[in-house]
Structures are given as structure tokens and as C-alpha cells.
Scaffold this motif. Structure first.
Motif, mmCIF file in Angstrom:
data_model
loop_
_atom_site.group_PDB
_atom_site.id
_atom_site.type_symbol
_atom_site.label_atom_id
_atom_site.label_comp_id
_atom_site.label_asym_id
_atom_site.label_seq_id
_atom_site.Cartn_x
_atom_site.Cartn_y
_atom_site.Cartn_z
ATOM 1 N N LEU A 13 10.072 -6.893 1.366
ATOM 2 C CA LEU A 13 9.048 -6.028 1.925
ATOM 3 C C LEU A 13 7.695 -6.729 1.877
ATOM 4 O O LEU A 13 7.193 -7.046 0.802
ATOM 5 C CB LEU A 13 8.984 -4.703 1.157
ATOM 6 C CG LEU A 13 8.100 -3.627 1.788
ATOM 7 C CD1 LEU A 13 8.739 -3.099 3.073
ATOM 8 C CD2 LEU A 13 7.870 -2.485 0.819
ATOM 9 N N TYR A 14 7.154 -7.008 3.059
ATOM 10 C CA TYR A 14 5.819 -7.581 3.180
ATOM 11 C C TYR A 14 4.861 -6.405 3.344
ATOM 12 O O TYR A 14 5.038 -5.582 4.248
ATOM 13 C CB TYR A 14 5.719 -8.494 4.410
ATOM 14 C CG TYR A 14 6.550 -9.744 4.258
ATOM 15 C CD1 TYR A 14 6.007 -10.882 3.677
ATOM 16 C CD2 TYR A 14 7.876 -9.786 4.677
ATOM 17 C CE1 TYR A 14 6.757 -12.035 3.527
ATOM 18 C CE2 TYR A 14 8.640 -10.929 4.524
ATOM 19 C CZ TYR A 14 8.073 -12.040 3.948
ATOM 20 O OH TYR A 14 8.828 -13.179 3.793
ATOM 21 N N TYR A 15 3.853 -6.329 2.484
ATOM 22 C CA TYR A 15 2.963 -5.175 2.505
ATOM 23 C C TYR A 15 1.603 -5.541 1.920
ATOM 24 O O TYR A 15 1.436 -6.580 1.280
ATOM 25 C CB TYR A 15 3.575 -4.023 1.702
ATOM 26 C CG TYR A 15 3.576 -4.283 0.212
ATOM 27 C CD1 TYR A 15 2.581 -3.751 -0.595
ATOM 28 C CD2 TYR A 15 4.537 -5.087 -0.379
ATOM 29 C CE1 TYR A 15 2.551 -4.007 -1.959
ATOM 30 C CE2 TYR A 15 4.522 -5.352 -1.734
ATOM 31 C CZ TYR A 15 3.519 -4.806 -2.519
ATOM 32 O OH TYR A 15 3.488 -5.074 -3.857
ATOM 33 N N SER A 16 0.646 -4.637 2.131
ATOM 34 C CA SER A 16 -0.678 -4.766 1.520
ATOM 35 C C SER A 16 -0.773 -3.730 0.406
ATOM 36 O O SER A 16 -0.495 -2.545 0.628
ATOM 37 C CB SER A 16 -1.774 -4.491 2.558
ATOM 38 O OG SER A 16 -3.005 -4.258 1.910
ATOM 39 N N THR A 25 6.129 3.755 0.770
ATOM 40 C CA THR A 25 7.396 3.114 1.123
ATOM 41 C C THR A 25 8.047 2.498 -0.106
ATOM 42 O O THR A 25 9.252 2.663 -0.334
ATOM 43 C CB THR A 25 7.178 2.045 2.217
ATOM 44 O OG1 THR A 25 6.609 2.673 3.370
ATOM 45 C CG2 THR A 25 8.476 1.351 2.586
ATOM 46 N N LEU A 26 7.260 1.796 -0.916
ATOM 47 C CA LEU A 26 7.783 1.200 -2.151
ATOM 48 C C LEU A 26 8.319 2.274 -3.096
ATOM 49 O O LEU A 26 9.404 2.127 -3.663
ATOM 50 C CB LEU A 26 6.694 0.395 -2.864
ATOM 51 C CG LEU A 26 6.529 -1.046 -2.421
ATOM 52 C CD1 LEU A 26 5.275 -1.640 -3.048
ATOM 53 C CD2 LEU A 26 7.745 -1.874 -2.786
ATOM 54 N N ALA A 29 11.585 3.641 -1.667
ATOM 55 C CA ALA A 29 12.678 2.664 -1.803
ATOM 56 C C ALA A 29 13.174 2.599 -3.244
ATOM 57 O O ALA A 29 14.382 2.563 -3.489
ATOM 58 C CB ALA A 29 12.210 1.292 -1.341
ATOM 59 N N LYS A 30 12.248 2.590 -4.186
ATOM 60 C CA LYS A 30 12.640 2.532 -5.601
ATOM 61 C C LYS A 30 13.353 3.807 -6.025
ATOM 62 O O LYS A 30 14.325 3.763 -6.778
ATOM 63 C CB LYS A 30 11.411 2.262 -6.474
ATOM 64 C CG LYS A 30 10.913 0.834 -6.319
ATOM 65 C CD LYS A 30 9.646 0.580 -7.101
ATOM 66 C CE LYS A 30 9.201 -0.869 -6.900
ATOM 67 N NZ LYS A 30 7.940 -1.166 -7.592
ATOM 68 N N ALA A 31 12.888 4.954 -5.534
ATOM 69 C CA ALA A 31 13.545 6.232 -5.846
ATOM 70 C C ALA A 31 14.971 6.269 -5.297
ATOM 71 O O ALA A 31 15.862 6.858 -5.906
ATOM 72 C CB ALA A 31 12.732 7.396 -5.289
ATOM 73 N N GLU A 32 15.176 5.604 -4.153
ATOM 74 C CA GLU A 32 16.514 5.538 -3.542
ATOM 75 C C GLU A 32 17.383 4.453 -4.177
ATOM 76 O O GLU A 32 18.546 4.303 -3.828
ATOM 77 C CB GLU A 32 16.393 5.282 -2.033
ATOM 78 C CG GLU A 32 15.833 6.444 -1.248
ATOM 79 C CD GLU A 32 16.765 7.638 -1.223
ATOM 80 O OE1 GLU A 32 17.976 7.457 -0.963
ATOM 81 O OE2 GLU A 32 16.282 8.762 -1.471
ATOM 82 N N GLY A 33 16.789 3.674 -5.062
ATOM 83 C CA GLY A 33 17.539 2.613 -5.736
ATOM 84 C C GLY A 33 17.774 1.384 -4.877
ATOM 85 O O GLY A 33 18.679 0.593 -5.142
#
Length: 122
Positions: A13-16, A25-26, A29-33
Motif C-alpha cells: 500500500l502506497y499512501y501518504s 484504509t490501513l 485492512a488491519k481489522a480485516e486481517g
């Protein structure tokens, strides 16, 4: 082969880190594992080759990676026209905040995340 390493086992994941959408989004994603390899473009600048490869993977022109509504773009570049691909790359490299993001890559798939839940599409 491109300069960007990809894997089917994890999402890059490329992000600012300044982006609310990226933070959401992060978190999602982490909550979804989901296995995430994070690259904060403010801390790890992209090379010109990486920027070109991301645009190519998204089937976009490099100029389409630039958020032309961003205040930095409006303040520094709005009055100018007719940029070359190299100009657009330099613009992104020196002002990473203006790049549209987050961008998620998994294997051959690449998406521009519009909403945090888009991450599960990859």
C-alpha cells in the motif's frame, strides 16, 4: 520486469500518512486481517521509475496520478501548462502530497483506493 516488487501473499500500500482516506484504509485492512506492506510516500520517496510503473499498472498517464485539486498543486503549478512526462514525475517526486493515493498492489492487480473498503477488492 518492473522496479516494484509484488507478491500474491501481501498487499503493498502506497499512501501518504497525512491522508485521512489512507489512515482509514490501513485501519480497515488491519481489522480485516489483510497482510499489508506499508509504504508512506512522504517518508520513502518514490523513484521516477516507480511512479511511471504505478501509472502503467493503473493504465493511467502519469499526469493522471496528480491530484490537480490539491492546494499544493494549485499554489505551485496551476498557472503552468504543457508539462512533459518527466515534468509530471519531478512534480510528484518533489511534492508527494499531490499524488493520488492510496494505491494498493497485490501480484498483478493494482488499484487506486477510492474508499477504504476498496482494499478488499484486491
Amino acid at each position: 520486469m518492473g522496479e516494484i516488487a509484488t507478491s500474491e501473499r501481501q498487499i503493498t500500500l502506497y499512501y501518504s500518512s497525512k491522508s485521512t482516506r489512507a489512515k482509514q484504509t490501513l485501519a480497515y485492512a488491519k481489522a480485516e486481517g489483510l497482510p499489508i506492506h506499508e509504504i508512506d510516500i512522504l517518508k520513502t520517496p518514490l523513484t521516477g521509475t516507480q511512479i511511471a510503473e504505478i501509472a502503467d499498472r493503473l493504465k493511467l498517464e502519469i499526469k493522471d496520478l496528480v491530484n490537480q485539486d490539491h492546494p499544493i498543486y494549485k499554489a505551485r503549478f496551476k498557472e503552468h501548462h504543457d508539462f512533459s512526462e518527466d515534468d509530471w514525475i519531478k512534480m510528484i517526486r518533489h511534492n508527494p502530497d499531490i499524488m493520488k493515493q492510496p494505491i494498493a498492489i497485490r501480484g498483478k492487480l493494482t488499484i487506486l483506493v477510492e474508499t477504504p473498503t476498496d482494499i478488499i477488492k484486491i
